[in-house]
Design an enzyme around this catalytic site. Sequence first.
Site, short mmCIF file in Angstrom:
data_model
loop_
_atom_site.label_atom_id
_atom_site.label_comp_id
_atom_site.label_asym_id
_atom_site.label_seq_id
_atom_site.Cartn_x
_atom_site.Cartn_y
_atom_site.Cartn_z
N LYS A 15 0.82 -1.21 0.00
CA LYS A 15 0.00 0.00 0.00
C LYS A 15 0.85 1.26 0.00
CE LYS A 15 -2.02 -0.81 3.90
NZ LYS A 15 -1.15 -1.94 4.30
N ARG A 127 11.74 -5.99 4.55
CA ARG A 127 11.49 -4.55 4.57
C ARG A 127 12.45 -3.83 5.50
NH1 ARG A 127 5.33 -2.76 5.37
NH2 ARG A 127 5.69 -3.63 7.46
N ARG A 155 12.38 -2.61 11.01
CA ARG A 155 11.38 -2.05 11.90
C ARG A 155 11.11 -3.00 13.05
NH1 ARG A 155 6.43 0.04 8.25
NH2 ARG A 155 5.37 -1.00 9.96
#
Length: 228
Positions: A15, A127, A155
Amino acid sequence: MSRNLIILGPPGAGKGTQAERFAREEGIPKISTGDILREAVAAGTDVGRIAKRAMDAGQLVSDDVMIAIVRERLSRPDVARGFILDGFPRTVAQAEALDAMMEGRPSLLVIEFRVPTEELVRRTAQRRVCNRCGLTTTADGTVNCPRCGGELLVRSDDGAEVVRERLQVYERQTRPLVEYYRSRPTFRVLNGNQAQDAVAAALRQAVCEAQAAGTRRPSGADGAAELM
């Protein structure tokens, strides 16, 4: 013509990448509530501390906090030509609040990204996020951000166990949004398990179709379509 766009989908569905690309091409702001929250975490604000506890545990931040953040952001003049919301709404309560915020604005265009669960886990494991500018990118062996040169980090909410918990939270709390929006003529479903250029083309097609349908048909008509 103003385009007010929501992109729905689970963590890792692409997204953010697609929203940033579309926003750049359209010249409208991409509003990522995740970015806003991470800025608050880094600054150590009250909202940031509340958000960090939830994000580290793979949980959603409370509706009240998220609604207040978005209401303030949508009051700024740069959204006059449209906007893309990434990460909001995530609950029906947030969607209802957003509908109230949209009074007097063009219709919301709602696009849902669908990607298989195992692909989502694989993507999030790769990621990385820049500690300086917040850019999210895929690990390719580099340690520095291609945009600003900052350090690329994993993250804290991208570990496999946390990702699976986030996906469960999504199914339990966020999937009801699909039912909330499904009957609107401005709702579309998009296959996010494709190459990025293919997804970008499908997104543009979905937006054009949703916008055209929204001008032709009354709100509440059954106009959902799938671009799979």
